[in-house]
Design an enzyme around this catalytic site. Structure first.
Site, PDB file in Angstrom:
ATOM      1  CB  CYS A 173      -4.484   1.814  -7.521  1.00 29.54           C
ATOM      2  SG  CYS A 173      -2.754   1.826  -5.817  1.00 29.54           S
TER       3      CYS A 173
ATOM      4  CB  ALA B 200      -0.756  -0.029   1.220  1.00 28.11           C
TER       5      ALA B 200
END
Ligand SMILES: Cc1cc2nc3c(=O)[nH]c(=O)nc-3n(C[C@H](O)[C@H](O)[C@H](O)COP(=O)(O)O)c2cc1C
Length: 315
Positions: free
Chosen positions: A127, A68
């Site tokens: 994403c 992340a």
């Protein structure tokens, strides 16, 4: 072979986000033998990214990594300088700039700046941890994808690929892919990371990643990515190039992606211990054993995949 408008010396390119954040990283990827480089995703304004830890490598223990990062990047002007320095040093290695934004105008602005210094653009609408209104949220909505792709295509003169999210059902996936192609995409990159996923540290009773959740990459992603490549290839294969990504770490993986309909692949997580050169060499040897050329391998498994889908009532 020609892929995304440029000559690639073999099918194994560097995936966005792993080595292409700046010129030295791109040079490392090139020295590891990447046939092409996809840069870290760039947004209209610089972003610091998520708080750490941003990456956990569980490939040996559990078959995946989770990240992340939060799309940290220096913005389009600085990235354009990084790409230009790289191209001076390695003029023979094509570079494609990954771009993202919150709206079609933002995508078009970043793409226009970076298309001046690169061989093409990869639109990141996939994403899974970019936050509200970005990334996979956009990429799960076929109409939003169409608007973004139209805006980008009309603001650049280079080939455009759209990077798909795996985090949608089959029907939505094919609709997103179809809208991207209708809006003018030359290629589809399949896929971005899976999830988002969660991992908990029992001692702190908290998520392991600073952002809480992260995208899953590495070997565990490969079967999902392969299935998506094959689905998109059956649906749109004659109209678009497909670049496979997800869990590639050896020649066998590359051959499977080619047979599923990809023209080439990208490798990300496996760069921890594999070079592009090694994987390309393994691919070449396996293709020789199978008495197939790179070109002949593309889509070689699609007839039998389609027959299997028909038995399930999905084709
Ligand atoms: C640390 C890390 C950073 C990444 N950053 C980006 C990014 O900026 N943009 C993007 O489109 N994909 C990004 N990805 C996703 C990869 O490009 C790729 O789609 C995914 O990792 C699956 O391939 P792999 O299994 O070979 O890693 C990132 C992946 C990792 C592991």
């Amino acid at each position: 072979m020609e892929v995304l408008g440029s000559e690639w010396k073999h099918p194994v390119a560097c995936a966005s986000g792993v080595l292409g954040s700046n010129a030295p990283g791109m040079m490392t990827a090139a020295s590891m033998g990447a046939s092409a480089i996809f840069t870290k995703t760039v947004t209209p304004d610089p972003r610091p990214g998520h708080p750490g830890p941003c990456y956990v490598d569980l490939v040996d223990e559990e078959g995946y990594a989770m990240n992340a990062m939060g799309l940290p990047n220096p913005g389009p002007e600085v990235m354009a300088e990084e790409v230009s320095s790289f191209r001076e040093a390695y003029p023979e290695v094509p570079v494609y700039c990954s771009v993202s934004a919150e709206d079609p105008d933002g995508f078009a602005r970043v793409a226009a700046t970076l298309s001046e210094v690169s061989d093409g653009v990869e639109i990141n609408v996939s994403c899974p941890h970019a936050g509200a209104g970005m990334g996979a949220e956009l990429g799960s909505d076929p109409n939003a994808v169409e608007e973004v792709v139209s805006a980008v295509v009309s603001s650049v003169d280079v080939p455009v690929s759209v990077k798909l999210t795996p985090n949608v059902d089959r029907r939505t996936l094919l609709e997103v892919a179809e809208k991207a192609v209708d809006a003018g995409a030359d290629a589809l990159t399949a896929v971005n990371t899976l999830g988002p996923g969660l991992r908990i540290d029992p001692t702190t009773r908290s998520p392991v990643l600073g952002a809480g959740v992260g995208g899953i990459s590495g070997p565990a992603l490969k079967p999902v990515a392969l299935r998506i490549v094959a689905d998109v290839a059956l649906h749109l294969g004659d109209d678009v190039e497909i670049i496979g990504v997800g869990g590639v770490s050896k020649g066998r993986d590359v051959v499977e992606f080619l047979m599923a309909g990809a023209k080439a692949v990208q490798m990300g997580t496996a760069t921890r211990d594999r070079t592009f050169h090694e994987v390309a060499l393994e691919t070449e040897r396996l293709l020789e054993e199978l008495e197939l050329t790179w070109e002949e391998a593309i889509g070689a498994a699609l007839d039998s995949y389609e027959r299997a889908l028909r038995r399930l009532g999905w084709a």
